[in-house]
Write a protein that holds these residues in place. Structure first.
Motif, mmCIF file in Angstrom:
data_model
loop_
_atom_site.group_PDB
_atom_site.id
_atom_site.type_symbol
_atom_site.label_atom_id
_atom_site.label_comp_id
_atom_site.label_asym_id
_atom_site.label_seq_id
_atom_site.Cartn_x
_atom_site.Cartn_y
_atom_site.Cartn_z
ATOM 1 N N GLY A 173 0.778 -1.224 0.000
ATOM 2 C CA GLY A 173 0.000 0.000 0.000
ATOM 3 C C GLY A 173 0.813 1.280 0.000
ATOM 4 N N VAL A 174 2.091 1.177 -0.344
ATOM 5 C CA VAL A 174 2.950 2.361 -0.403
ATOM 6 C C VAL A 174 3.050 2.798 -1.861
ATOM 7 N N HIS A 175 2.745 4.054 -2.091
ATOM 8 C CA HIS A 175 2.826 4.606 -3.447
ATOM 9 C C HIS A 175 4.279 4.556 -3.926
ATOM 10 N N PRO A 176 4.538 4.075 -5.151
ATOM 11 C CA PRO A 176 5.914 3.929 -5.643
ATOM 12 C C PRO A 176 6.767 5.192 -5.527
ATOM 13 N N GLU A 177 6.156 6.344 -5.753
ATOM 14 C CA GLU A 177 6.928 7.591 -5.665
ATOM 15 C C GLU A 177 7.367 7.892 -4.239
ATOM 16 N N LYS A 178 6.688 7.329 -3.266
ATOM 17 C CA LYS A 178 7.026 7.592 -1.864
ATOM 18 C C LYS A 178 8.164 6.720 -1.359
ATOM 19 N N ILE A 179 8.414 5.621 -2.053
ATOM 20 C CA ILE A 179 9.541 4.776 -1.637
ATOM 21 C C ILE A 179 10.779 5.088 -2.457
ATOM 22 N N LYS A 180 10.584 5.756 -3.578
ATOM 23 C CA LYS A 180 11.720 6.092 -4.435
ATOM 24 C C LYS A 180 12.439 7.291 -3.870
#
Length: 180
Positions: A173-180
Motif C-alpha cells: 500500500g505504499v505509493h511507488p513515488e514515496k519509496i523512491k
C-alpha cells in the motif's frame, strides 16, 4: 572542479551506478521494515519518518549491503522463487558497489581497477561486466563504464530491481513515488 573529471565519462557513470546501488540498499531496508512493521505504510506515504520508524532504521546503518541483501531475500523468498536471476543480479550489484567504492580510479584513465578478495567474487563480477583480459589473470578486474554494452547491462539490472522495489512497496500500500 577539475576539468579532467568533467571529461571522464567513466567516472561520471561510476558515480551514478554507485548512488543507485546505495539507493537500492536503503530501499531494501525500507521493504524489510515495511514487511516486519506494516503500520509504517503511513510513514512512507506521508514522506515522514516517525520516531519508532527512525529507531528501527538506525540499526540498519551498521550493516553491509551483502547483509541487507541476505536479510531481504530471507524476508521475501518469493523473489528468488520467481526468478533466480534476480538473486544473482543483486549479489552482482554488491560486487559492483564494492568495486566502485574501493577501486583504483584516475582522471586520466578510462577504467577502474579492482582486485576482488576471492575467486567467487571475481566470477560474480566477470559474469556481468565483460571484463578486459590483459593476459595472465592476476585477479585484477577492469571496469570501463564508457563501454556502452557494460553500462547498459548494469543499468538494466538496476532498472529491474527498481521495478521489484516498486512492486513490493505497492503490495504493502505504499505509493511507488514515496519509496523512491
Amino acid at each position: 572542479m577539475n576539468a579532467s573529471y568533467k571529461n571522464n565519462l567513466n567516472l561520471q557513470r561510476a558515480g551514478e551506478v554507485l548512488i543507485r546501488c546505495l539507493w537500492l540498499e536503503k530501499r531494501l531496508v525500507d521493504l524489510i521494515l515495511l514487511r516486519q512493521n506494516p503500520s509504517l505504510k503511513d510513514d512512507f506515504n506521508s514522506g515522514a519518518i516517525s520516531e519508532p520508524h527512525s529507531k528501527l532504521r538506525l540499526d540498519w546503518h551498521r550493516h553491509t549491503f551483502s547483509y541487507v541483501i541476505a536479510k531481504f531475500l530471507n524476508e521475501f523468498p518469493e523473489i528468488a522463487e520467481k526468478d533466480r536471476q534476480h538473486v544473482e543480479n543483486i549479489y552482482f550489484l554488491n560486487e559492483l558497489r564494492d568495486l566502485i567504492s574501493h577501486g583504483d580510479m584516475s582522471y586520466y584513465r578510462d577504467n577502474i581497477l579492482f582486485v576482488p578478495k576471492d575467486v567467487k567474487r571475481r566470477t560474480i563480477f566477470d559474469s556481468r561486466t565483460f571484463p578486459t583480459n590483459t593476459g595472465q589473470d592476476d585477479g585484477t578486474r577492469v571496469l570501463n563504464l564508457k563501454n556502452e554494452e557494460t553500462y547498459k547491462a548494469i543499468l538494466a539490472i538496476l532498472d529491474d530491481w527498481e521495478k521489484i522495489v516498486e512492486a513490493v512497496a505497492q503490495g504493502y500500500g505504499v505509493h511507488p513515488e514515496k519509496i523512491k
